[in-house]
Design a protein around this motif. Structure first.
Motif, mmCIF file in Angstrom:
data_model
loop_
_atom_site.group_PDB
_atom_site.id
_atom_site.type_symbol
_atom_site.label_atom_id
_atom_site.label_comp_id
_atom_site.label_asym_id
_atom_site.label_seq_id
_atom_site.Cartn_x
_atom_site.Cartn_y
_atom_site.Cartn_z
ATOM 1 N N THR A 434 -5.711 1.221 17.930
ATOM 2 C CA THR A 434 -5.847 -0.253 18.079
ATOM 3 C C THR A 434 -6.941 -0.909 16.486
ATOM 4 O O THR A 434 -7.011 -1.927 16.337
ATOM 5 N N ARG A 435 -7.823 0.427 16.463
ATOM 6 C CA ARG A 435 -8.773 0.026 15.568
ATOM 7 C C ARG A 435 -8.437 0.105 14.073
ATOM 8 O O ARG A 435 -9.229 -0.137 13.245
ATOM 9 N N VAL A 436 -7.356 0.874 13.904
ATOM 10 C CA VAL A 436 -6.679 1.047 12.446
ATOM 11 C C VAL A 436 -6.094 -0.029 12.127
ATOM 12 O O VAL A 436 -5.123 -0.844 12.578
ATOM 13 N N ASP A 437 -6.595 -0.783 11.076
ATOM 14 C CA ASP A 437 -6.245 -2.033 10.310
ATOM 15 C C ASP A 437 -5.297 -1.613 9.404
ATOM 16 O O ASP A 437 -5.476 -1.027 8.096
ATOM 17 N N THR A 438 -3.902 -1.796 9.636
ATOM 18 C CA THR A 438 -2.927 -1.130 8.938
ATOM 19 C C THR A 438 -2.596 -1.879 7.510
ATOM 20 O O THR A 438 -2.804 -0.895 6.490
ATOM 21 N N GLU A 439 -2.776 -3.085 7.241
ATOM 22 C CA GLU A 439 -2.787 -3.627 5.827
ATOM 23 C C GLU A 439 -3.918 -3.267 5.064
ATOM 24 O O GLU A 439 -3.942 -3.009 3.872
ATOM 25 N N ARG A 440 -5.134 -3.087 5.884
ATOM 26 C CA ARG A 440 -6.357 -2.509 4.859
ATOM 27 C C ARG A 440 -5.941 -1.328 4.387
ATOM 28 O O ARG A 440 -6.291 -0.800 3.418
ATOM 29 N N GLY A 441 -5.515 -0.207 5.190
ATOM 30 C CA GLY A 441 -5.446 1.148 5.063
ATOM 31 C C GLY A 441 -4.416 1.355 3.950
ATOM 32 O O GLY A 441 -4.647 1.978 2.832
ATOM 33 N N ILE A 442 -3.130 0.304 4.121
ATOM 34 C CA ILE A 442 -2.205 0.531 3.113
ATOM 35 C C ILE A 442 -2.806 0.043 1.582
ATOM 36 O O ILE A 442 -2.670 0.765 0.493
ATOM 37 N N ARG A 443 -3.474 -0.959 1.660
ATOM 38 C CA ARG A 443 -4.298 -1.389 0.268
ATOM 39 C C ARG A 443 -5.133 -0.383 -0.310
ATOM 40 O O ARG A 443 -5.135 -0.180 -1.430
ATOM 41 N N GLU A 444 -5.986 0.215 0.483
ATOM 42 C CA GLU A 444 -6.892 1.264 0.201
ATOM 43 C C GLU A 444 -6.365 2.357 -0.323
ATOM 44 O O GLU A 444 -6.805 2.898 -1.510
ATOM 45 N N ALA A 445 -5.191 2.570 0.097
ATOM 46 C CA ALA A 445 -4.335 4.126 -0.559
ATOM 47 C C ALA A 445 -3.566 3.634 -1.704
ATOM 48 O O ALA A 445 -3.282 4.494 -2.334
ATOM 49 N N GLY A 446 -3.658 2.418 -1.889
ATOM 50 C CA GLY A 446 -2.698 1.939 -3.233
ATOM 51 C C GLY A 446 -1.441 1.923 -3.067
ATOM 52 O O GLY A 446 -0.496 1.943 -3.958
ATOM 53 N N ASN A 447 -0.838 1.620 -1.590
ATOM 54 C CA ASN A 447 0.600 1.818 -1.618
ATOM 55 C C ASN A 447 1.046 0.160 -1.453
ATOM 56 O O ASN A 447 -0.093 -0.630 -1.146
ATOM 57 N N ASP A 448 2.174 0.220 -1.560
ATOM 58 C CA ASP A 448 2.926 -1.301 -1.050
ATOM 59 C C ASP A 448 3.003 -1.400 0.327
ATOM 60 O O ASP A 448 3.246 -0.719 1.158
ATOM 61 N N LEU A 449 2.905 -2.848 0.519
ATOM 62 C CA LEU A 449 3.104 -3.215 2.133
ATOM 63 C C LEU A 449 4.282 -3.175 2.355
ATOM 64 O O LEU A 449 5.148 -3.892 1.519
ATOM 65 N N PRO A 450 4.566 -2.575 3.481
ATOM 66 C CA PRO A 450 6.262 -2.768 3.924
ATOM 67 C C PRO A 450 6.535 -4.198 4.480
ATOM 68 O O PRO A 450 5.642 -5.055 4.597
ATOM 69 N N ALA A 451 7.716 -4.539 4.746
ATOM 70 C CA ALA A 451 8.237 -5.831 5.008
ATOM 71 C C ALA A 451 7.579 -5.983 6.441
ATOM 72 O O ALA A 451 7.310 -7.276 6.778
ATOM 73 N N VAL A 452 7.319 -5.117 7.356
ATOM 74 C CA VAL A 452 6.845 -5.414 8.567
ATOM 75 C C VAL A 452 6.020 -4.468 8.935
ATOM 76 O O VAL A 452 5.989 -2.936 8.609
ATOM 77 N N ILE A 453 4.508 -4.700 9.353
ATOM 78 C CA ILE A 453 3.483 -3.757 9.586
ATOM 79 C C ILE A 453 2.733 -3.863 11.047
ATOM 80 O O ILE A 453 2.201 -3.191 11.238
#
Length: 453
Positions: A434-453
């Motif tokens: 629950t402490r993983v911020d999915t959107e932040r993690g994806i952006r930090e890794a330089g990946n594209d955000l999926p349609a549903v996160i």
């Protein structure tokens, strides 16, 4: 010119779809090793070899100042292979990220593993050492090939498609492993009718799993494409030296991806809980609930085929809710499972089968989505390195759950509180997730955000 470019670009989804179909076949191939050899046949067969070597089950292996019963030798072998994997996988991952022809590396590692697995066939009488070599190096190469295979997932799927592809791969693996296990159990249980002794039947079943693993690996080997490495560290020297240089740079860089590290910590806990439930389920069913071997075998088969549907279901659910929420739902179901096990009445076959079905539903789904979710949090070009840490976390710390189970069993002399104690692993893993911020993690890794996160 723009029309031509657009037309070429539109071919990418078709190319990805073809690679995905080829990639699924490796899960189909390697699951035979897990089910037929790892889950069913090797443990009892190896213990028999070890007992023969010391004159029976009351004999002892004298190793320095230690005196080991023959049945404990099996668990020491698994420990050795686990430690080896934890040491070897990270530098292998660094090497794999520098290789364009990952399909050849995948096949080479898989064929090496199947070779060592096939050696078990030739271990007869009291030749436990040959069987030990087969399982230790079979497990090592199985894990190594798994790192390369998982690192291919981000190369053949977009972020929005990743959960579906990963789930289909797991589902395909459960189906393949289950089908071969059905055939092998038919051979083993009917060995007298076809003129085989029990030992030869077991060895032939394990040999078939090695051949299945090697044979079906040919499909991804021929049908996957090469993917040039990207963002590799510029390190001078041999391939091995460059790999260690890449690994050192990645270790320094990991602090820039705190969400990936938080997920790895969460995965350490909840995956350990999953693996311990699976490892202890048969013993719990036999020793605590008093079920026969026939019931246990039927349950193992049922779990394989239910897990096929469960993986597909969780993949679709993730498409609506996102992988993180779906994994958390799965962990909630795992907590219900170990709680129900605390009160499950002995000798009640329908309830035991129902519990097995519940395990099958969440087993493939949570593991498949953990793989695809982690792939969103890691940087491009370093997929194999990060998946090597993912697998090392799986293997190098897999004794936490079994140690907890063993300690509670020793204190209470009951399997019920021992299996219920594993709820802590699912609870801690879920809280960390629950402490993983999915959107932040994806952006930090330089990946594209999926349609549903």
């Amino acid at each position: 010119m723009s029309d031509v470019t657009s037309e070429i670009a539109n071919l990418r989804p078709l190319a990805q779809a073809e690679e995905q179909k080829a990639w699924y076949w490796y899960d189909w191939a390697n699951s035979a090793y897990t089910t037929t050899i790892g889950t069913v046949f090797f443990g009892p067969y190896f213990i028999n070899l070890a007992e023969n070597a010391v004159g029976g089950e009351d004999g002892r292996f004298e190793v320095g100042s230690f005196s080991l019963p023959p049945d404990s030798l099996f668990f020491w072998l698994i420990t050795v292979s686990t430690i080896l994997s934890a040491l070897v996988l990270p530098p292998l991952g660094a090497y794999a990220d520098r290789v364009a022809n990952k399909k050849r590396l995948l096949a080479t590692l898989a064929w090496a593993g199947s070779f060592f697995a096939a050696l078990i066939f030739f271990a007869t009488g009291d030749n436990w050492l040959l069987a030990a070599v087969g399982i230790v190096f079979g497990n090592l190469f199985f894990g190594a090939a798994g790192v390369v295979n998982d690192s291919i997932l981000p190369l053949i799927s977009d972020e929005s498609d990743r959960d579906r592809v990963s789930s289909r791969g797991w589902a395909f693996g459960y189906l393949g492993g289950g089908l071969l296990l059905v055939l092998n159990l038919g051979v083993y249980l009917g060995h007298e009718a076809i003129g085989l002794d029990e030992g030869l039947a077991a060895r032939l079943c394990m040999l078939s799993a090695a051949a299945w693993w090697a044979g079906f690996t040919l499909i991804p080997f021929f049908r996957l494409s090469d993917h040039p490495p990207v963002d590799v560290e510029q390190v001078e020297g041999s391939a091995i030296r460059r790999s260690f240089g890449q690994l050192a740079a990645t270790l320094r860089d990991m602090r820039n991806y705190p969400m990936a590290l938080t997920f790895l910590l969460a995965y350490l806990f909840f995956n350990d809980g999953i693996q311990t439930v699976i490892a202890s389920a048969s013993v719990f069913g036999a020793e605590e609930l008093g079920h026969s071997q026939t019931v246990l075998i039927a349950t193992i088969l049922m779990v394989q085929f239910v897990a096929f549907g469960g993986a597909l279901f969780f993949g679709r659910l993730a498409g609506r809710l996102g992988a993180k929420r779906t994994i958390l739902i799965g962990l909630g179901i795992w907590m219900v499972i170990v709680t129900v096990a605390l009160w499950l009445p002995a000798g009640n076959v329908p309830l035991f089968l129902t519990l097995g079905a519940a395990i099958g539903i969440v087993l493939g789904g949570t593991q498949a989505l953990a793989r695809s979710y982690f792939s969103l949090l890691i940087p491009r070009g370093k997929e194999a390195e990060y998946f090597s840490f993912y697998h090392a976390m799986d293997r190098g710390t897999s004794w936490f759950g079994t140690a907890t189970f063993g300690i509670v069993l020793a204190v209470t002399d009951s399997y019920r509180p021992a299996i219920f104690a594993l709820i802590a692993f699912f609870l801690i893993g879920g809280l960390l997730l629950t402490r993983v911020d999915t959107e932040r993690g994806i952006r930090e890794a330089g990946n594209d955000l999926p349609a549903v996160i």
